[in-house]
Design an enzyme around this catalytic site. Structure first.
Site, mmCIF file in Angstrom:
data_model
loop_
_atom_site.group_PDB
_atom_site.id
_atom_site.type_symbol
_atom_site.label_atom_id
_atom_site.label_comp_id
_atom_site.label_asym_id
_atom_site.label_seq_id
_atom_site.Cartn_x
_atom_site.Cartn_y
_atom_site.Cartn_z
ATOM 1 N N HIS A 236 0.805 -1.215 0.000
ATOM 2 C CA HIS A 236 0.000 0.000 0.000
ATOM 3 C C HIS A 236 0.844 1.275 0.000
ATOM 4 C CE1 HIS A 236 -4.036 1.537 -0.065
ATOM 5 N NE2 HIS A 236 -3.616 2.525 0.669
ATOM 6 N N TYR A 240 1.434 5.462 -2.362
ATOM 7 C CA TYR A 240 1.735 6.847 -1.953
ATOM 8 C C TYR A 240 3.051 7.316 -2.546
ATOM 9 C CZ TYR A 240 -2.236 6.195 0.995
ATOM 10 O OH TYR A 240 -3.514 5.947 1.414
ATOM 11 N N HIS A 387 -11.031 0.478 -8.435
ATOM 12 C CA HIS A 387 -10.564 1.486 -7.484
ATOM 13 C C HIS A 387 -9.088 1.801 -7.721
ATOM 14 C CE1 HIS A 387 -9.271 3.353 -3.754
ATOM 15 N NE2 HIS A 387 -8.397 2.375 -3.605
ATOM 16 N N PHE A 388 -8.294 0.749 -7.878
ATOM 17 C CA PHE A 388 -6.861 0.932 -8.065
ATOM 18 C C PHE A 388 -6.576 1.751 -9.324
ATOM 19 C CE2 PHE A 388 -2.924 -0.718 -9.992
ATOM 20 C CZ PHE A 388 -2.021 -0.345 -9.011
ATOM 21 N N HIS A 389 -7.268 1.411 -10.416
ATOM 22 C CA HIS A 389 -7.033 2.155 -11.659
ATOM 23 C C HIS A 389 -7.498 3.599 -11.549
ATOM 24 C CE1 HIS A 389 -6.161 -1.766 -13.421
ATOM 25 N NE2 HIS A 389 -5.714 -1.137 -14.496
ATOM 26 N N ARG A 450 -11.752 -11.006 -10.035
ATOM 27 C CA ARG A 450 -10.481 -10.485 -10.536
ATOM 28 C C ARG A 450 -9.639 -11.647 -11.060
ATOM 29 N NH1 ARG A 450 -7.490 -7.830 -5.658
ATOM 30 N NH2 ARG A 450 -6.014 -7.223 -7.280
ATOM 31 N N ARG A 451 -8.585 -11.299 -11.767
ATOM 32 C CA ARG A 451 -7.550 -12.252 -12.209
ATOM 33 C C ARG A 451 -8.176 -13.422 -12.977
ATOM 34 N NH1 ARG A 451 -6.777 -12.119 -6.549
ATOM 35 N NH2 ARG A 451 -5.541 -10.340 -5.913
#
Length: 561
Positions: A236, A240, A387-389, A450-451
């Site tokens: 995580h 950042y 969310h990640f994208h 996913r995946r």
């Protein structure tokens, strides 16, 4: 506000550092940036193919092996190459332009670049050969060829050299300017370097002591719980690390581009320090469904994850206040009249506004992911991918574009003739990202996995996903076109554009530029101690338990023999 002084003009680099040193640093910055954007160009094409492969429309060359090979190359290119080399290049640029001193260790920086490039090629060839389809998160007990992990390690080693050079540059400047506050843009860059050194401890320990020995065949089993815990140390905070340049641009570039000043230098320093503190001991919220860790430690890290919202809200407040100052200086009146008067035609201002919109949606999704109960609902679904994208591809990458547009003229000596292609590219990226990720969130709520390389849409249970996936594919196509337009825009400036652009850049000044700041906001000694304490609380026992009471280990599954 009418009494505010106009933003200070850009201070010349030439005369304070030699022209030769400027040219050498510019070449170093360009080498890093172009490697980053070359990887980005490949990754976006792979990304849109993956969206196509998962859609109801048959995609060429679609096999499960090709899909996971593509996902791995896409992830490695975006997560390790684009980000690391962009951040290194931007850091070198910031060090010279903000401190107005020659970059220390230029030859060492080039050496690190060559090491990193060799690592990138090693990892890429491993993936293309089909011996490393383990995604960028590795997923033991699967193991790839050891050269894949060694390539990633070399890239990280190159970034460590960059971290040291940033620390040396700041130390040398402070020695020559005793008592003066380090320029905010450099302070933030060093904060990111410090955080990266802490962040990479986890993945380095995982690769050096667990995964690489397994990949060489020294072990037949591996402790999956330990490797996942070590990777969560990195998983995580790495986001950042990617996000820091966007925040640096918010604080030190956007207010000036808007025609105003930064609301508060101190708020900026606090935000970067809090990002350093709160972004590290939070990775275990990726292990909410893992059995190795207790609910107590998961709750601790969930609580610490919530604290990351503090520097984010602080940033939104500070930059909004800075934009309001700029808008009112340009004649804006009333409660929101200043918004209309902002120069939205400038790429940095436009990108900041669009990034904030995507941060709103992506940040809201992040709050859901960190919450134990709701995490259980969306875990391992497309929601997480969306969310990640939205956070990375949206807020982070659009600010990378804006930074490149801001610094390219000072590097190449040429200005953009017309800003319209830049604005079109930024709007396309925003629209494409929203069109791609919002339906993706929706299908995730419906339980889309996913995946997975393909779906059987003839199954009535998932047939309704098809139209939404097609909408996401359309968003991916728009993104790919936008990404290619970005590369074209900056490439064009090397041989076209208006010559004679000043080889200078000015960063935003605060309304009240600080004469002095507390030592704690001009260095990182105190914050390193606090980070060490937080990491001990968050990860001390969760890692030690694997050695106190070793659990059964998993048999290694080798993808390369």
């Amino acid at each position: 506000m009418a009494t505010l002084a106009k933003p200070a003009p850009a201070a010349p680099r030439r005369g304070r550092t030699s022209a030769t040193a400027e040219l050498q640093t510019s070449r170093l910055v360009l080498a890093h940036m172009w490697l980053a954007f070359a990887a980005f160009g490949i990754a976006i094409l792979l990304g849109v193919w993956q969206m196509w492969a998962r859609s109801p429309v048959e995609a060429p060359y679609h096999t499960a092996a090709n899909y996971f090979r593509s996902v791995t190359l896409h992830g490695v290119s975006m997560a390790y190459v684009l980000t690391t080399f962009f951040i290194m290049g931007f850091g070198y640029y910031v060090a010279e332009t903000s401190l107005r001193r020659p970059l220390p260790g230029l030859s060492i920086a080039w050496g690190a670049y060559i090491v990193g490039l060799a690592g990138v090629l090693m990892a890429a060839l491993s993936v293309l050969s089909g011996n490393a389809s383990v995604l960028y998160t590795f997923y033991p007990p699967m193991t790839a060829t050891p050269w894949f992990y060694i390539g990633i390690t070399l890239t990280v080693v190159a970034s460590w050299v960059w971290c040291v050079l940033m620390l040396v540059a700041m130390r040398q400047w402070k020695a020559a300017n005793r008592g003066k506050p380090v320029p905010l843009v450099m302070y933030a860059t060093v904060a990111n370097a410090v955080m990266w050194l802490w962040t990479t401890v986890g993945v380095a320990a995982e690769l050096l002591f667990q995964v690489i020995p397994a990949a060489f065949g020294f072990n037949s089993t591996i402790d999956v719980g330990l490797t996942r815990t070590l990777f969560s140390w990195t998983l995580h905070p790495i986001v950042y690390f990617w996000l820091f340049p966007a925040y640096i641009a918010f604080y030190t570039m956007a207010p000036r581009a808007a025609g105003g000043r930064l609301y508060s230098d101190t708020m900026g320093r606090l935000a970067f320090v809090l990002l350093l503190l709160y972004s590290l001991p939070v990775g275990m919220h990726h292990l909410m469904m893992d059995p190795e860790q207790s609910n107590g430690f998961k709750f601790v890290q969930m609580f610490l994850t919530a604290l990351v919202t503090i520097p984010t809200l602080l940033t939104i407040f500070t930059i909004t206040a800075s934009f309001e100052i700029a808008g009112r200086m340009r004649g804006g009146r009333g409660l929101l009249g200043w918004v209309r008067t902002l120069p939205w035609d400038r790429p940095m201002v436009l990108a900041t506004g669009l990034a904030f919109v995507m941060l709103f949606f992506g940040g809201g999704g992040g709050l859901i992911n960190m919450s134990y109960g709701m995490n259980a609902m969306v875990h391992n679904t497309s929601w997480v991918t969306a969310h990640f994208h939205l956070i990375f591809g949206g807020t982070v990458v659009i600010m990378y574009f804006a930074i490149a547009y801001a610094i390219w003229p000072s590097i190449t000596g040429r200005s953009f003739e017309d800003l319209r292609p830049l604005r079109i590219q930024l709007w396309m990226w925003f629209i494409g990202m929203m069109v791609m990720t919002l339906p993706w969130h929706w299908t995730g709520l419906w339980g889309q996995w996913r995946r997975v390389a393909a779906f059987d849409y003839s199954n009535p249970m998932i047939a309704s996903w098809g139209p939404w996936v097609l909408v996401s594919l359309a968003g991916g196509v728009i993104l790919a076109l936008s990404g290619l337009l970005f590369i074209y825009n900056i490439a064009l400036l090397h041989r076209a554009g208006v010559p004679g652009a000043p080889r200078t850049i000015a960063y935003a000044q605060a309304i009240h530029p600080p004469e002095r700041v507390p030592a704690s906001l001009n260095g990182f000694g105190l914050w390193n101690l606090l980070v060490a304490l937080l990491m001990l609380v968050a990860y001390g026992y969760p890692i030690a338990q694997f050695f106190i009471d070793p659990p059964p280990q998993a048999m290694i599954h080798r993808l390369a023999e």
